[in-house]
Design a protein around this motif. Structure first.
Motif, mmCIF file in Angstrom:
data_model
loop_
_atom_site.group_PDB
_atom_site.id
_atom_site.type_symbol
_atom_site.label_atom_id
_atom_site.label_comp_id
_atom_site.label_asym_id
_atom_site.label_seq_id
_atom_site.Cartn_x
_atom_site.Cartn_y
_atom_site.Cartn_z
ATOM 1 N N MET A 75 2.809 2.904 -4.025
ATOM 2 C CA MET A 75 3.461 1.988 -3.119
ATOM 3 C C MET A 75 3.189 2.362 -1.661
ATOM 4 O O MET A 75 3.085 1.492 -0.825
ATOM 5 C CB MET A 75 4.969 1.970 -3.371
ATOM 6 C CG MET A 75 5.386 1.343 -4.662
ATOM 7 S SD MET A 75 4.933 -0.387 -4.727
ATOM 8 C CE MET A 75 5.292 -0.749 -6.392
ATOM 9 N N VAL A 76 3.076 3.657 -1.418
ATOM 10 C CA VAL A 76 2.830 4.103 -0.055
ATOM 11 C C VAL A 76 1.488 3.561 0.439
ATOM 12 O O VAL A 76 1.373 3.125 1.582
ATOM 13 C CB VAL A 76 2.880 5.649 0.038
ATOM 14 C CG1 VAL A 76 2.502 6.124 1.419
ATOM 15 C CG2 VAL A 76 4.257 6.146 -0.353
ATOM 16 N N GLY A 77 0.497 3.533 -0.455
ATOM 17 C CA GLY A 77 -0.802 2.988 -0.090
ATOM 18 C C GLY A 77 -0.731 1.512 0.236
ATOM 19 O O GLY A 77 -1.375 1.035 1.175
ATOM 20 N N LEU A 78 0.061 0.772 -0.526
ATOM 21 C CA LEU A 78 0.241 -0.659 -0.243
ATOM 22 C C LEU A 78 0.934 -0.851 1.099
ATOM 23 O O LEU A 78 0.564 -1.735 1.873
ATOM 24 C CB LEU A 78 1.063 -1.336 -1.343
ATOM 25 C CG LEU A 78 0.347 -1.712 -2.615
ATOM 26 C CD1 LEU A 78 1.324 -2.323 -3.609
ATOM 27 C CD2 LEU A 78 -0.783 -2.673 -2.346
ATOM 28 N N GLU A 79 1.927 -0.026 1.362
ATOM 29 C CA GLU A 79 2.645 -0.143 2.628
ATOM 30 C C GLU A 79 1.711 0.098 3.818
ATOM 31 O O GLU A 79 1.782 -0.607 4.831
ATOM 32 C CB GLU A 79 3.812 0.840 2.691
ATOM 33 C CG GLU A 79 4.616 0.715 3.966
ATOM 34 C CD GLU A 79 5.747 1.720 4.048
ATOM 35 O OE1 GLU A 79 6.504 1.650 5.034
ATOM 36 O OE2 GLU A 79 5.879 2.578 3.156
ATOM 37 N N ALA A 80 0.810 1.041 3.670
ATOM 38 C CA ALA A 80 -0.137 1.332 4.754
ATOM 39 C C ALA A 80 -1.086 0.163 4.990
ATOM 40 O O ALA A 80 -1.483 -0.109 6.116
ATOM 41 C CB ALA A 80 -0.927 2.597 4.424
ATOM 42 N N ARG A 81 -1.420 -0.554 3.920
ATOM 43 C CA ARG A 81 -2.355 -1.677 4.041
ATOM 44 C C ARG A 81 -1.712 -2.973 4.506
ATOM 45 O O ARG A 81 -2.299 -3.717 5.279
ATOM 46 C CB ARG A 81 -3.065 -1.929 2.710
ATOM 47 C CG ARG A 81 -4.208 -0.968 2.476
ATOM 48 C CD ARG A 81 -4.897 -1.284 1.206
ATOM 49 N NE ARG A 81 -4.241 -0.457 0.193
ATOM 50 C CZ ARG A 81 -4.364 -0.590 -1.097
ATOM 51 N NH1 ARG A 81 -5.114 -1.533 -1.594
ATOM 52 N NH2 ARG A 81 -3.747 0.214 -1.935
ATOM 53 N N VAL A 82 -0.509 -3.266 4.019
ATOM 54 C CA VAL A 82 0.086 -4.581 4.301
ATOM 55 C C VAL A 82 1.308 -4.520 5.216
ATOM 56 O O VAL A 82 1.752 -5.549 5.707
ATOM 57 C CB VAL A 82 0.459 -5.330 2.995
ATOM 58 C CG1 VAL A 82 -0.760 -5.560 2.138
ATOM 59 C CG2 VAL A 82 1.547 -4.604 2.234
ATOM 60 N N GLY A 83 1.879 -3.343 5.381
ATOM 61 C CA GLY A 83 3.067 -3.214 6.219
ATOM 62 C C GLY A 83 4.342 -3.203 5.391
ATOM 63 O O GLY A 83 4.396 -3.724 4.278
ATOM 64 N N ALA A 84 5.350 -2.599 5.966
ATOM 65 C CA ALA A 84 6.623 -2.425 5.267
ATOM 66 C C ALA A 84 7.334 -3.743 4.987
ATOM 67 O O ALA A 84 7.912 -3.929 3.915
ATOM 68 C CB ALA A 84 7.537 -1.502 6.063
ATOM 69 N N SER A 85 7.287 -4.675 5.922
ATOM 70 C CA SER A 85 8.018 -5.937 5.732
ATOM 71 C C SER A 85 7.406 -6.772 4.605
ATOM 72 O O SER A 85 8.139 -7.355 3.804
ATOM 73 C CB SER A 85 8.078 -6.729 7.030
ATOM 74 O OG SER A 85 6.779 -7.086 7.452
ATOM 75 N N ARG A 86 6.084 -6.831 4.535
ATOM 76 C CA ARG A 86 5.440 -7.585 3.445
ATOM 77 C C ARG A 86 5.699 -6.925 2.102
ATOM 78 O O ARG A 86 5.968 -7.595 1.104
ATOM 79 C CB ARG A 86 3.929 -7.702 3.666
ATOM 80 C CG ARG A 86 3.560 -8.767 4.673
ATOM 81 C CD ARG A 86 2.096 -9.118 4.594
ATOM 82 N NE ARG A 86 1.806 -9.832 3.353
ATOM 83 C CZ ARG A 86 0.603 -9.912 2.807
ATOM 84 N NH1 ARG A 86 -0.437 -9.363 3.385
ATOM 85 N NH2 ARG A 86 0.420 -10.579 1.678
ATOM 86 N N LEU A 87 5.627 -5.598 2.064
ATOM 87 C CA LEU A 87 5.882 -4.886 0.816
ATOM 88 C C LEU A 87 7.317 -5.099 0.365
ATOM 89 O O LEU A 87 7.575 -5.323 -0.815
ATOM 90 C CB LEU A 87 5.588 -3.396 0.980
ATOM 91 C CG LEU A 87 5.780 -2.544 -0.268
ATOM 92 C CD1 LEU A 87 4.905 -3.036 -1.418
ATOM 93 C CD2 LEU A 87 5.494 -1.082 0.043
ATOM 94 N N GLU A 88 8.253 -5.050 1.296
ATOM 95 C CA GLU A 88 9.664 -5.287 0.959
ATOM 96 C C GLU A 88 9.856 -6.693 0.398
ATOM 97 O O GLU A 88 10.567 -6.886 -0.594
ATOM 98 C CB GLU A 88 10.531 -5.085 2.209
ATOM 99 C CG GLU A 88 12.005 -5.237 1.963
ATOM 100 C CD GLU A 88 12.592 -4.092 1.161
ATOM 101 O OE1 GLU A 88 13.596 -4.335 0.470
ATOM 102 O OE2 GLU A 88 12.057 -2.977 1.225
ATOM 103 N N ALA A 89 9.218 -7.682 1.005
ATOM 104 C CA ALA A 89 9.322 -9.066 0.524
ATOM 105 C C ALA A 89 8.704 -9.206 -0.868
ATOM 106 O O ALA A 89 9.251 -9.901 -1.729
ATOM 107 C CB ALA A 89 8.643 -10.015 1.506
ATOM 108 N N ALA A 90 7.584 -8.542 -1.099
ATOM 109 C CA ALA A 90 6.932 -8.602 -2.411
ATOM 110 C C ALA A 90 7.795 -7.936 -3.474
ATOM 111 O O ALA A 90 7.922 -8.446 -4.591
ATOM 112 C CB ALA A 90 5.563 -7.953 -2.350
#
Length: 75
Positions: free
Chosen positions: A1-16
């Protein structure tokens, strides 16, 4: 998940993740798919779209056999 957060940002990851939880899943692949398709920015409908099938496709009657078939006879 940390890798996804680095790529898309915390707000997008939270929404997903919120969207994934709405559909009772926490699978990494599902969250990644939500992000890839841009579904994290779409509103979640409270009532899912349901297609109403004709009565011929509903209920146990569709799966019942004619009584004579069960006895080996012809109708």
């Amino acid at each position: 998940m940390v890798g996804l957060e680095a790529r898309v940002g915390a707000s997008r990851l939270e929404a997903a993740c919120t969207r994934a939880l709405h559909f009772n899943t926490t699978a990494y692949r599902m969250i990644k798919s939500i992000l890839r398709q841009g579904l994290d920015s779409k509103r979640i409908d409270e009532q899912p779209h349901v297609i109403e099938f004709p009565s011929a496709y509903r209920g146990a009657g569709r799966f019942l056999r004619h009584p004579l078939h069960q006895q080996g006879g012809k109708p």
